[in-house]
Design a protein around this motif. Sequence first.
Motif, PDB file in Angstrom:
ATOM      1  N   PRO A   1       0.834  -1.201   0.000  1.00  0.00           N
ATOM      2  CA  PRO A   1       0.000   0.000   0.000  1.00  0.00           C
ATOM      3  C   PRO A   1       0.876   1.261   0.000  1.00  0.00           C
ATOM      4  O   PRO A   1       1.960   1.272   0.603  1.00  0.00           O
TER       5      PRO A   1
ATOM      6  N   ASP B   1       0.729   4.116   1.559  1.00  0.00           N
ATOM      7  CA  ASP B   1       1.070   4.712   2.857  1.00  0.00           C
ATOM      8  C   ASP B   1       2.234   3.969   3.516  1.00  0.00           C
ATOM      9  O   ASP B   1       3.118   4.577   4.120  1.00  0.00           O
TER      10      ASP B   1
ATOM     11  N   HIS C   1      -1.471   8.345  -5.082  1.00  0.00           N
ATOM     12  CA  HIS C   1      -2.048   7.654  -3.934  1.00  0.00           C
ATOM     13  C   HIS C   1      -3.381   6.975  -4.226  1.00  0.00           C
ATOM     14  O   HIS C   1      -3.557   5.777  -3.962  1.00  0.00           O
ATOM     15  N   SER C   2      -4.351   7.681  -4.762  1.00  0.00           N
ATOM     16  CA  SER C   2      -5.685   7.087  -4.913  1.00  0.00           C
ATOM     17  C   SER C   2      -5.687   5.947  -5.930  1.00  0.00           C
ATOM     18  O   SER C   2      -6.260   4.884  -5.679  1.00  0.00           O
TER      19      SER C   2
ATOM     20  N   TRP D   1      -3.111   4.107  -6.848  1.00  0.00           N
ATOM     21  CA  TRP D   1      -2.297   3.033  -6.288  1.00  0.00           C
ATOM     22  C   TRP D   1      -3.087   2.258  -5.233  1.00  0.00           C
ATOM     23  O   TRP D   1      -3.101   1.028  -5.222  1.00  0.00           O
ATOM     24  N   SER D   2      -3.760   2.981  -4.330  1.00  0.00           N
ATOM     25  CA  SER D   2      -4.553   2.326  -3.272  1.00  0.00           C
ATOM     26  C   SER D   2      -5.613   1.432  -3.873  1.00  0.00           C
ATOM     27  O   SER D   2      -5.842   0.314  -3.424  1.00  0.00           O
TER      28      SER D   2
ATOM     29  N   SER E   1      -5.783  -2.606  -3.316  1.00  0.00           N
ATOM     30  CA  SER E   1      -6.958  -3.202  -2.655  1.00  0.00           C
ATOM     31  C   SER E   1      -7.706  -4.118  -3.634  1.00  0.00           C
ATOM     32  O   SER E   1      -8.266  -5.126  -3.228  1.00  0.00           O
TER      33      SER E   1
END
Length: 197
Positions: free
Chosen positions: A118, A120, A185-186, A188-189, A193
């Motif tokens: 992830p 983060d 970020h968005s 990739w997340s 997921s």
Amino acid sequence: MAKRRKVGNLLALAVLSYLTQGPTHPYDLGRTLRAHGDDRSIKFTHGSLYMVFQQLEKAGFVAPVETGRAGLRPERTVYAMTDAGRRELRDWLRELVAEPEHEYPRFVTALSLIGALPPDEVAALLRTRLDRLTAHHASSRQEIDKALAGDVHPLFLVEEEYRLALLDTEIRFVRDLLGKIAEWHSAWSAAVSGGQS
């Protein structure tokens, strides 16, 4: 293109280089390598050093010049470089200096697979790496400055200067990557997921 060598271990190159200063015993050379900080550039153990001396002797690049025993110590063989060893040293060094070669650093492998974590977590890991890189950079700079203050000729610090330049580059790269992770970020997340079951 890199030439196929009779002995291709870079420790052998270091052995040949030090033997230009005169004959030595493998154990003594190991102590010298560590005292000169060469263990930062070349990975070795005393066992691997003895094995490299054997390989160099078999290839005709070194020859035993003296064998003796002091007290209860094991028999010790002192080696000198042969003319063939001198030619090999020069040829090998010329090749390494002139010819870039693709290497496989562990960090590059991690970067090629980093999308499995992830964003983060990756950002946190990269911040940890950045702290450690910065500490290594400060330590290397301090070692170079200390050596220069001790009248060590800059020629003998070239590998440390190169190491420092690599650290500079990696520090910049990690900082830039941290900025890009925020941008990605968005997406990739969602990708990470979506790949979890």
